[in-house]
Design an enzyme around this catalytic site. Structure first.
Site, PDB file in Angstrom:
ATOM      1  N   LYS A  50      -6.954   0.943  -6.047  1.00  0.00           N
ATOM      2  CA  LYS A  50      -7.415  -0.415  -5.736  1.00  0.00           C
ATOM      3  C   LYS A  50      -8.918  -0.533  -5.998  1.00  0.00           C
ATOM      4  O   LYS A  50      -9.609   0.479  -6.211  1.00  0.00           O
ATOM      5  CB  LYS A  50      -7.066  -0.724  -4.275  1.00  0.00           C
ATOM      6  CG  LYS A  50      -5.542  -0.775  -4.018  1.00  0.00           C
ATOM      7  CD  LYS A  50      -5.264  -1.091  -2.563  1.00  0.00           C
ATOM      8  CE  LYS A  50      -3.773  -1.281  -2.301  1.00  0.00           C
ATOM      9  NZ  LYS A  50      -3.498  -1.573  -0.879  1.00  0.00           N
ATOM     10  N   TYR A  90       2.402  -8.801  -5.220  1.00  0.00           N
ATOM     11  CA  TYR A  90       2.595  -8.759  -3.759  1.00  0.00           C
ATOM     12  C   TYR A  90       3.459  -9.920  -3.259  1.00  0.00           C
ATOM     13  O   TYR A  90       3.347 -10.301  -2.097  1.00  0.00           O
ATOM     14  CB  TYR A  90       1.231  -8.781  -3.057  1.00  0.00           C
ATOM     15  CG  TYR A  90       0.533  -7.426  -3.019  1.00  0.00           C
ATOM     16  CD1 TYR A  90       1.141  -6.308  -2.440  1.00  0.00           C
ATOM     17  CD2 TYR A  90      -0.748  -7.255  -3.537  1.00  0.00           C
ATOM     18  CE1 TYR A  90       0.505  -5.068  -2.384  1.00  0.00           C
ATOM     19  CE2 TYR A  90      -1.402  -6.013  -3.480  1.00  0.00           C
ATOM     20  CZ  TYR A  90      -0.753  -4.934  -2.898  1.00  0.00           C
ATOM     21  OH  TYR A  90      -1.393  -3.700  -2.842  1.00  0.00           O
ATOM     22  N   ASN A 153      -7.515   0.348   1.850  1.00  0.00           N
ATOM     23  CA  ASN A 153      -6.822   1.644   1.884  1.00  0.00           C
ATOM     24  C   ASN A 153      -6.685   2.312   0.515  1.00  0.00           C
ATOM     25  O   ASN A 153      -5.820   3.160   0.313  1.00  0.00           O
ATOM     26  CB  ASN A 153      -5.476   1.523   2.631  1.00  0.00           C
ATOM     27  CG  ASN A 153      -4.544   0.527   1.997  1.00  0.00           C
ATOM     28  OD1 ASN A 153      -4.868  -0.072   0.968  1.00  0.00           O
ATOM     29  ND2 ASN A 153      -3.378   0.345   2.587  1.00  0.00           N
ATOM     30  N   HIS A 156      -2.296   2.047  -3.974  1.00  0.00           N
ATOM     31  CA  HIS A 156      -0.976   1.433  -3.810  1.00  0.00           C
ATOM     32  C   HIS A 156       0.064   2.358  -4.419  1.00  0.00           C
ATOM     33  O   HIS A 156      -0.186   2.984  -5.449  1.00  0.00           O
ATOM     34  CB  HIS A 156      -0.924   0.088  -4.553  1.00  0.00           C
ATOM     35  CG  HIS A 156       0.489  -0.375  -4.785  1.00  0.00           C
ATOM     36  ND1 HIS A 156       1.199  -1.085  -3.841  1.00  0.00           N
ATOM     37  CD2 HIS A 156       1.347  -0.165  -5.826  1.00  0.00           C
ATOM     38  CE1 HIS A 156       2.425  -1.315  -4.311  1.00  0.00           C
ATOM     39  NE2 HIS A 156       2.535  -0.778  -5.509  1.00  0.00           N
ATOM     40  N   GLU A 167       7.484  -3.171 -10.794  1.00  0.00           N
ATOM     41  CA  GLU A 167       6.014  -3.082 -10.889  1.00  0.00           C
ATOM     42  C   GLU A 167       5.591  -2.503 -12.234  1.00  0.00           C
ATOM     43  O   GLU A 167       4.606  -2.964 -12.835  1.00  0.00           O
ATOM     44  CB  GLU A 167       5.472  -2.251  -9.714  1.00  0.00           C
ATOM     45  CG  GLU A 167       5.637  -2.964  -8.384  1.00  0.00           C
ATOM     46  CD  GLU A 167       5.343  -2.098  -7.149  1.00  0.00           C
ATOM     47  OE1 GLU A 167       4.952  -0.924  -7.304  1.00  0.00           O
ATOM     48  OE2 GLU A 167       5.496  -2.611  -6.027  1.00  0.00           O
TER      49      GLU A 167
HETATM   50  N1  UDP Z   1      -2.282  -4.912   4.436  1.00  0.00           N
HETATM   51  C1  UDP Z   1      -3.258  -5.478   5.232  1.00  0.00           C
HETATM   52  N2  UDP Z   1      -2.988  -5.692   6.556  1.00  0.00           N
HETATM   53  C2  UDP Z   1      -1.793  -5.344   7.104  1.00  0.00           C
HETATM   54  C3  UDP Z   1      -0.811  -4.767   6.306  1.00  0.00           C
HETATM   55  C4  UDP Z   1      -1.078  -4.558   4.970  1.00  0.00           C
HETATM   56  O1  UDP Z   1      -4.340  -5.803   4.765  1.00  0.00           O
HETATM   57  O2  UDP Z   1      -1.613  -5.549   8.306  1.00  0.00           O
HETATM   58  C5  UDP Z   1      -2.566  -4.663   3.019  1.00  0.00           C
HETATM   59  C6  UDP Z   1      -2.831  -3.184   2.740  1.00  0.00           C
HETATM   60  O3  UDP Z   1      -3.874  -3.111   1.758  1.00  0.00           O
HETATM   61  C7  UDP Z   1      -1.521  -2.715   2.169  1.00  0.00           C
HETATM   62  C8  UDP Z   1      -1.065  -3.946   1.407  1.00  0.00           C
HETATM   63  O4  UDP Z   1      -1.456  -5.029   2.228  1.00  0.00           O
HETATM   64  O5  UDP Z   1      -1.690  -1.564   1.343  1.00  0.00           O
HETATM   65  C9  UDP Z   1       0.400  -4.019   1.129  1.00  0.00           C
HETATM   66  O6  UDP Z   1       1.101  -3.889   2.328  1.00  0.00           O
HETATM   67  P1  UDP Z   1       2.382  -2.965   2.435  1.00  0.00           P
HETATM   68  O7  UDP Z   1       3.014  -3.228   3.745  1.00  0.00           O
HETATM   69  O8  UDP Z   1       3.215  -3.143   1.211  1.00  0.00           O
HETATM   70  O9  UDP Z   1       1.752  -1.486   2.482  1.00  0.00           O
HETATM   71  P2  UDP Z   1       1.739  -0.322   1.386  1.00  0.00           P
HETATM   72  O10 UDP Z   1       3.043  -0.375   0.650  1.00  0.00           O
HETATM   73  O11 UDP Z   1       0.558  -0.569   0.491  1.00  0.00           O
HETATM   74  O12 UDP Z   1       1.556   0.936   2.178  1.00  0.00           O
HETATM   75 MG    MG Z   2       3.984  -1.940  -0.294  1.00  0.00          MG
END
Ligand code: UDP
Ligand code: MG
Length: 189
Positions: A50, A90, A153, A156, A167
């Site tokens: 990211k 997303y 974080n 991805h 994707e």
């Molecule tokens: N995210 C956030 N707040 C939250 C949950 C998710 O900002 O409470 C962001 C975070 O960057 C995350 C992304 O949204 O990586 C996508 O969410 P997902 O639940 O798909 O998590 P991932 O698959 O990335 O672990």
């Molecule tokens: Mg995800």
């Protein structure tokens, strides 16, 4: 068939063993999922560094971890993704309260899009990244070593084989790169 009194117990024993074996076979066949699947060394996952990961200079570190684990790199590019592209990526999260902030974050700079191939790539890829919230990520994972906040974080990873394929098509409509992975014979049985 004529059963003499001596052969009767043997006949019934054989009959019951055959019945039990047929029943077990029927159960296994009817629950197709229980038949052990062949290992899929060609499973693919989409891993993205990211904008914070790019800006913090940890692109090489993240790629290194996938390389050293034994995965095969089959696509890679640095791209400043558009808002519509990120909204598509997303789209499953569009109703979440953090969605606008997420799109802004992801659009704030370039990302490194990659595709990796190997045994159990989707699940293992997520394990290498750590949990969504870095505070809950174990040390040794990328998020556990390089992040603190869920909204920063650094990486991805696809969460299912189906989403990985979606994707990969979204980020690499031109396709991935085909080549022979010479190390594979030393990584897979
Ligand atoms: N995210 C956030 N707040 C939250 C949950 C998710 O900002 O409470 C962001 C975070 O960057 C995350 C992304 O949204 O990586 C996508 O969410 P997902 O639940 O798909 O998590 P991932 O698959 O990335 O672990
Ligand atoms: Mg995800």
């Amino acid at each position: 068939m004529l059963l003499t009194s001596g052969s009767a117990p043997k006949f019934y024993k054989t009959f019951f063993v055959a019945l039990l074996a047929s029943f077990t076979l029927f159960l296994r066949l009817s629950k197709g999922l229980e038949v052990p699947a062949m290992p899929n060394n060609a499973e693919r996952t989409f891993i993205m560094i990211k904008p914070d990961g790019v800006q913090r200079g940890i692109v090489g570190e993240i790629i290194k971890r996938f390389e050293q684990r034994g995965f095969k790199l089959i696509a890679l590019k640095l791209v400043h993704a558009s808002v519509p592209h990120l909204e598509k990526h997303y789209e499953d999260l569009k109703d979440k309260p953090f969605f606008p902030g997420l799109i802004k974050y992801m659009n704030a700079g370039p990302v490194v899009a990659t595709v990796w191939e190997g045994l159990d790539a989707v699940k293992t890829g997520r394990t290498i990244l750590g949990t969504t919230n870095p505070l809950a990520s174990a040390p040794g994972t990328i998020r556990g070593d390089f992040a603190l906040a869920v909204g920063r974080n650094v990486c991805h990873g696809s969460d299912s084989i189906e989403n990985a394929e979606k994707e990969i098509t979204l980020w690499f409509p031109e396709g991935v790169v085909q080549y022979t992975d010479v190390k594979a014979q030393w990584i897979f049985e």
